[in-house]
Design a protein around this motif. Structure first.
Motif, PDB file in Angstrom:
ATOM      1  N   LEU A 116       0.822  -0.943   0.200  1.00  0.00           N
ATOM      2  CA  LEU A 116       0.238  -0.290  -0.220  1.00  0.00           C
ATOM      3  C   LEU A 116       0.786   0.821  -0.311  1.00  0.00           C
ATOM      4  CD1 LEU A 116      -2.790   0.925   0.148  1.00  0.00           C
ATOM      5  CD2 LEU A 116      -3.023   0.748   2.925  1.00  0.00           C
ATOM      6  N   PRO A 117       1.484   1.245  -0.990  1.00  0.00           N
ATOM      7  CA  PRO A 117       2.149   2.838  -1.528  1.00  0.00           C
ATOM      8  C   PRO A 117       1.386   3.660  -0.770  1.00  0.00           C
ATOM      9  CG  PRO A 117       2.145   1.056  -3.429  1.00  0.00           C
ATOM     10  CD  PRO A 117       0.889   1.055  -2.452  1.00  0.00           C
ATOM     11  N   GLY A 118       2.208   4.712   0.408  1.00  0.00           N
ATOM     12  CA  GLY A 118       2.395   5.815   0.768  1.00  0.00           C
ATOM     13  C   GLY A 118       1.404   6.306   2.087  1.00  0.00           C
ATOM     14  N   ALA A 119       1.329   4.208   3.015  1.00  0.00           N
ATOM     15  CA  ALA A 119       0.608   3.977   4.366  1.00  0.00           C
ATOM     16  C   ALA A 119       1.362   4.222   5.029  1.00  0.00           C
ATOM     17  CB  ALA A 119       0.189   3.399   4.294  1.00  0.00           C
ATOM     18  N   ILE A 120       1.064   4.688   6.035  1.00  0.00           N
ATOM     19  CA  ILE A 120       2.308   5.015   7.466  1.00  0.00           C
ATOM     20  C   ILE A 120       1.790   3.054   8.244  1.00  0.00           C
ATOM     21  CG2 ILE A 120       2.142   5.429  10.007  1.00  0.00           C
ATOM     22  CD1 ILE A 120       0.940   7.944   8.963  1.00  0.00           C
ATOM     23  N   ALA A 121       3.227   2.711   8.294  1.00  0.00           N
ATOM     24  CA  ALA A 121       3.485   1.371   8.605  1.00  0.00           C
ATOM     25  C   ALA A 121       4.211   1.303   9.781  1.00  0.00           C
ATOM     26  CB  ALA A 121       3.897   0.383   7.616  1.00  0.00           C
ATOM     27  N   TYR A 122       3.437   0.355  10.595  1.00  0.00           N
ATOM     28  CA  TYR A 122       4.743   0.159  11.863  1.00  0.00           C
ATOM     29  C   TYR A 122       4.085  -1.517  11.818  1.00  0.00           C
ATOM     30  CZ  TYR A 122      -0.119   1.431  13.685  1.00  0.00           C
ATOM     31  OH  TYR A 122      -0.940   1.949  14.329  1.00  0.00           O
ATOM     32  N   PRO A 123       5.255  -2.116  12.985  1.00  0.00           N
ATOM     33  CA  PRO A 123       4.837  -3.896  13.584  1.00  0.00           C
ATOM     34  C   PRO A 123       3.361  -3.467  14.575  1.00  0.00           C
ATOM     35  CG  PRO A 123       7.079  -3.297  13.145  1.00  0.00           C
ATOM     36  CD  PRO A 123       6.397  -2.578  12.914  1.00  0.00           C
ATOM     37  N   ASP A 124       2.743  -3.906  14.908  1.00  0.00           N
ATOM     38  CA  ASP A 124       1.892  -4.456  16.027  1.00  0.00           C
ATOM     39  C   ASP A 124       2.959  -4.268  17.053  1.00  0.00           C
ATOM     40  OD1 ASP A 124       0.104  -4.256  18.372  1.00  0.00           O
ATOM     41  OD2 ASP A 124      -1.416  -4.499  16.762  1.00  0.00           O
ATOM     42  N   PRO A 125       2.566  -2.960  17.997  1.00  0.00           N
ATOM     43  CA  PRO A 125       3.434  -3.035  19.470  1.00  0.00           C
ATOM     44  C   PRO A 125       3.618  -4.185  20.276  1.00  0.00           C
ATOM     45  CG  PRO A 125       2.315  -1.546  20.144  1.00  0.00           C
ATOM     46  CD  PRO A 125       2.133  -1.980  17.775  1.00  0.00           C
ATOM     47  N   ARG A 126       1.883  -4.599  20.312  1.00  0.00           N
ATOM     48  CA  ARG A 126       1.224  -5.655  21.096  1.00  0.00           C
ATOM     49  C   ARG A 126       2.312  -7.456  21.034  1.00  0.00           C
ATOM     50  NH1 ARG A 126      -4.984  -4.565  20.256  1.00  0.00           N
ATOM     51  NH2 ARG A 126      -3.700  -4.481  17.964  1.00  0.00           N
ATOM     52  N   ALA A 127       2.440  -7.934  20.254  1.00  0.00           N
ATOM     53  CA  ALA A 127       2.558  -8.874  20.211  1.00  0.00           C
ATOM     54  C   ALA A 127       2.780  -8.985  18.095  1.00  0.00           C
ATOM     55  CB  ALA A 127       1.176 -10.020  20.138  1.00  0.00           C
ATOM     56  N   ALA A 128       4.639  -9.575  18.090  1.00  0.00           N
ATOM     57  CA  ALA A 128       4.337  -9.888  16.247  1.00  0.00           C
ATOM     58  C   ALA A 128       3.490 -10.617  15.521  1.00  0.00           C
ATOM     59  CB  ALA A 128       5.801 -10.497  16.374  1.00  0.00           C
ATOM     60  N   ALA A 129       2.835 -11.574  16.193  1.00  0.00           N
ATOM     61  CA  ALA A 129       1.600 -12.304  15.529  1.00  0.00           C
ATOM     62  C   ALA A 129       0.667 -11.643  15.002  1.00  0.00           C
ATOM     63  CB  ALA A 129       0.851 -13.424  16.576  1.00  0.00           C
ATOM     64  N   LEU A 130       0.266 -10.480  15.610  1.00  0.00           N
ATOM     65  CA  LEU A 130      -0.803  -9.656  15.388  1.00  0.00           C
ATOM     66  C   LEU A 130      -0.402  -9.317  13.563  1.00  0.00           C
ATOM     67  CD1 LEU A 130      -2.199  -8.302  18.350  1.00  0.00           C
ATOM     68  CD2 LEU A 130      -2.947 -10.567  17.061  1.00  0.00           C
ATOM     69  N   GLY A 131       1.280  -9.259  13.221  1.00  0.00           N
ATOM     70  CA  GLY A 131       1.250  -8.333  12.183  1.00  0.00           C
ATOM     71  C   GLY A 131       2.021  -7.059  11.934  1.00  0.00           C
ATOM     72  N   MET A 132       1.671  -6.319  11.025  1.00  0.00           N
ATOM     73  CA  MET A 132       2.291  -4.683  10.603  1.00  0.00           C
ATOM     74  C   MET A 132       0.557  -3.825  10.650  1.00  0.00           C
ATOM     75  SD  MET A 132       5.403  -4.426  10.170  1.00  0.00           S
ATOM     76  CE  MET A 132       5.250  -2.782   9.533  1.00  0.00           C
ATOM     77  N   ARG A 133       0.283  -3.298  10.836  1.00  0.00           N
ATOM     78  CA  ARG A 133      -0.541  -2.456  10.654  1.00  0.00           C
ATOM     79  C   ARG A 133      -0.333  -0.976   9.676  1.00  0.00           C
ATOM     80  NH1 ARG A 133      -3.743  -2.930  15.631  1.00  0.00           N
ATOM     81  NH2 ARG A 133      -5.381  -1.318  14.968  1.00  0.00           N
ATOM     82  N   LEU A 134      -1.271  -0.798   9.137  1.00  0.00           N
ATOM     83  CA  LEU A 134      -1.213  -0.181   7.781  1.00  0.00           C
ATOM     84  C   LEU A 134      -2.477   1.092   7.866  1.00  0.00           C
ATOM     85  CD1 LEU A 134      -0.714  -2.323   4.852  1.00  0.00           C
ATOM     86  CD2 LEU A 134       0.993  -1.057   6.058  1.00  0.00           C
TER      87      LEU A 134
END
Length: 283
Positions: A116-134
């Motif tokens: 998703l070009p241009g998205a603000i992306a970061y790993p879910d800081p609660r648990a790695a299993a919850l993936g990236m948030r965009l």
């Protein structure tokens, strides 16, 4: 350990999320004295999960703090956004900050998810299993996974869903695993509710935890007491299909066997981190 709901592939649209934008030169110091985590750790690509508490240390809001240029985005529950903004403004006093609403779509992305070009992306800081948030104003092309798949993943990892699982004005962070989800900084200075939160940790006052349960039979209503053989052993929280979260007393979790309540059988499936806590010798 919870199983069968631990991995996803693709992406999920996350509904019911809202945003506030906090700008101004005092934005970091303002929040640092209010919330449970270290605001100074927020950086591009690295969000911080945190909570706002009552002075007595009880849950009010949980949210993500996200860097966006010269401002911070606060991702929170959409239908409680106005309440969060009002509470923050109560503490503003002479701080040089501005609080405004912002609008983004939120996606949880896993392996094979489209970019998703241009998205603000970061790993879910609660648990790695919850993936990236965009975060994006644009949509992701292609079919999305159903929200239920994400909800079950959340439950399997013992992650509360804001006020859906934590009673506003009453819930305690450690009972709801916020400490296990990187939501509390123990080495930062004072913040609202810090004294009780620290006391519950250092004095070993926690006697129950939010635990995933596998449900056979009718799912107990959210908030209902779980009565087994005439004794209350916990309370039901959110559920998705045959998987749910329950706030369970340690004394029951330390006894073997499923929990048999009216119309249902609940089998605890604690995460490894929860299992280690449950297995600790009683004080």
């Amino acid at each position: 350990m919870a199983g069968h709901d631990t991995e996803l592939s693709g992406y999920v649209r996350l509904p019911n999320r809202g945003f506030l934008r906090l700008s101004g030169p005092d934005r970091l110091t303002f929040l640092q004295g209010l919330v449970s985590n270290d605001v100074k750790a927020v950086a591009p690509g690295h969000a911080v999960y945190s909570c706002l508490l009552t002075p007595q240390g009880k849950f009010l809001h949980d949210f993500f703090l996200i860097a966006d240029g010269d401002s911070l985005l606060i991702e929170c529950e959409a239908d409680r956004r106005a309440d969060l903004a009002q509470r923050l403004k109560m503490y503003k006093l002479r701080s040089k900050i501005e609080i405004a609403e912002a609008e983004y779509g939120v996606f949880a992305a896993f392996a094979t998810a489209p970019s998703l070009p241009g998205a603000i992306a970061y790993p879910d800081p609660r648990a790695a299993a919850l993936g990236m948030r965009l975060l994006s104003l644009a949509d992701i092309e292609g079919p999305a996974l159903p929200y239920e798949a994400y909800d079950r993943l959340r439950i399997a990892n013992a992650v509360p869903d804001g006020s859906r699982d934590m009673e506003v004005g009453k819930a305690i962070l450690l009972e709801n695993n916020i400490d296990l989800l990187n939501g509390v900084a123990w080495d930062k200075g004072c913040y609202t509710g810090q004294e009780l939160t620290a006391r519950t940790r250092y004095r070993g006052l926690i006697k129950k935890r939010l635990v995933p349960v596998r449900i056979a039979g009718a799912v107990p209503p959210v908030g209902s007491p779980l009565i087994e053989n005439g004794a209350e052993v916990g309370e039901m929280r959110s559920a998705s299909g045959d998987l749910g979260l329950a706030l369970l007393r340690f004394e029951r979790l330390r006894r073997p066997g499923p929990i048999v309540v009216d119309g249902a059988v609940l089998t605890p499936e604690p995460t490894p981190a929860l299992a280690a806590i449950i297995d600790q010798p009683q004080a």
